[in-house]
Design a protein around this motif. Structure first.
Motif, mmCIF file in Angstrom:
data_model
loop_
_atom_site.group_PDB
_atom_site.id
_atom_site.type_symbol
_atom_site.label_atom_id
_atom_site.label_comp_id
_atom_site.label_asym_id
_atom_site.label_seq_id
_atom_site.Cartn_x
_atom_site.Cartn_y
_atom_site.Cartn_z
ATOM 1 N N PRO A 1 0.833 -1.208 0.000
ATOM 2 C CA PRO A 1 0.000 0.000 0.000
ATOM 3 C C PRO A 1 0.869 1.260 0.000
ATOM 4 O O PRO A 1 1.980 1.270 0.548
ATOM 5 N N ASP A 2 0.348 2.310 -0.607
ATOM 6 C CA ASP A 2 1.096 3.564 -0.709
ATOM 7 C C ASP A 2 1.516 4.110 0.648
ATOM 8 O O ASP A 2 2.616 4.638 0.800
ATOM 9 N N GLN B 1 -0.954 10.649 -0.896
ATOM 10 C CA GLN B 1 -1.934 10.898 0.152
ATOM 11 C C GLN B 1 -2.860 12.051 -0.220
ATOM 12 O O GLN B 1 -2.599 12.796 -1.147
ATOM 13 N N SER B 2 -3.927 12.189 0.571
ATOM 14 C CA SER B 2 -4.762 13.377 0.447
ATOM 15 C C SER B 2 -3.906 14.576 0.847
ATOM 16 O O SER B 2 -2.881 14.419 1.500
ATOM 17 N N VAL C 1 0.267 16.837 4.212
ATOM 18 C CA VAL C 1 0.821 17.932 5.014
ATOM 19 C C VAL C 1 1.241 17.419 6.389
ATOM 20 O O VAL C 1 2.317 17.753 6.888
ATOM 21 N N ILE C 2 0.418 16.580 6.981
ATOM 22 C CA ILE C 2 0.737 16.031 8.303
ATOM 23 C C ILE C 2 1.952 15.109 8.234
ATOM 24 O O ILE C 2 2.864 15.194 9.064
ATOM 25 N N VAL D 1 -8.224 26.194 3.786
ATOM 26 C CA VAL D 1 -7.101 26.174 2.863
ATOM 27 C C VAL D 1 -6.946 24.801 2.237
ATOM 28 O O VAL D 1 -6.758 24.668 1.032
ATOM 29 N N ILE D 2 -7.031 23.759 3.038
ATOM 30 C CA ILE D 2 -6.872 22.400 2.537
ATOM 31 C C ILE D 2 -8.022 22.055 1.594
ATOM 32 O O ILE D 2 -7.830 21.419 0.575
ATOM 33 N N LYS D 3 -9.227 22.491 1.901
ATOM 34 C CA LYS D 3 -10.378 22.186 1.057
ATOM 35 C C LYS D 3 -10.230 22.824 -0.323
ATOM 36 O O LYS D 3 -10.571 22.228 -1.318
ATOM 37 N N ILE D 4 -9.704 24.038 -0.362
ATOM 38 C CA ILE D 4 -9.555 24.749 -1.636
ATOM 39 C C ILE D 4 -8.570 24.038 -2.546
ATOM 40 O O ILE D 4 -8.806 23.880 -3.732
#
Length: 187
Positions: free
Chosen positions: A77-78, A101-102, A107-108, A165-168
């Motif tokens: 898995p990635d 990743q998302s 970012v995390i 910010v992450i949603k955009i």
């Protein structure tokens, strides 16, 4: 930076090591004729340190390449590949996290990998600091704790401080399609 400060404070609070007496410290004041020897020694030592750092970079790049082949062959898995890459080498972990990743997860993970630094950087530090009486066990534990704290702080920041910010930027393909590349021009 905040995670490093937190780990430093924690280490200071739990450390029972006594401060060395001032008599234990030795200050070398070079004589005028020793300056040439000091200069040539400094240049030689710097060259050896650069070669050592380059050797670790090359070694861990090759190791990451081998691990990548193994992970591809077993269809890992990635997230597993990303974590292994980040454990050994920070930039490979960050690069893989950004692709696999998302955006929020990337970012995390990138924050955790940056705080951990990777075994490659740790080997470089151990080589440069060898013979100075440092506790590498304590160093590794502190860097692991710093990575966890940094990931936690980034997770809180993403959720609480920067939720929009992450949603955009979540749709990376749409975001990257709008990037305009400029070439420098001379007047």
């Amino acid at each position: 930076i905040i995670s490093a400060i937190i780990v430093g404070i924690i280490l200071n609070l739990i450390s029972k090591k006594e401060a060395k007496k001032q008599d234990d410290f030795f200050v070398y004041i070079p004589q005028k004729n020793d300056m040439i020897t000091i200069f040539t020694s400094a240049v030689s030592s710097s060259a050896i340190a650069m070669l050592t750092v380059c050797a670790y970079v090359v070694f861990f790049s090759a190791l990451i390449g081998c691990i990548n082949d193994i992970m591809s062959a077993i269809a890992a898995p990635d997230i597993v590949t990303t974590l292994i890459f980040g454990f050994f080498e920070m930039t490979s972990g960050v690069s893989t996290a950004a692709k696999a990743q998302s955006v929020e997860g990337a970012v995390i993970l990138c924050a955790a990998f940056a705080a951990w630094s990777g075994i490659s950087v740790h080997c470089q530090i151990i080589t440069i600091c060898s013979g100075r009486g440092l506790s590498y066990r304590k160093y590794f534990i502190c860097k692991a704790i710093q990575g966890l704290i940094c990931a936690l702080l980034m997770g809180v920041s993403v959720k609480i401080l920067f939720p929009g910010v992450i949603k955009i930027t979540d749709d990376v393909s749409a975001f990257s399609a709008n990037i305009t590349y400029y070439t420098p021009t001379l007047f």
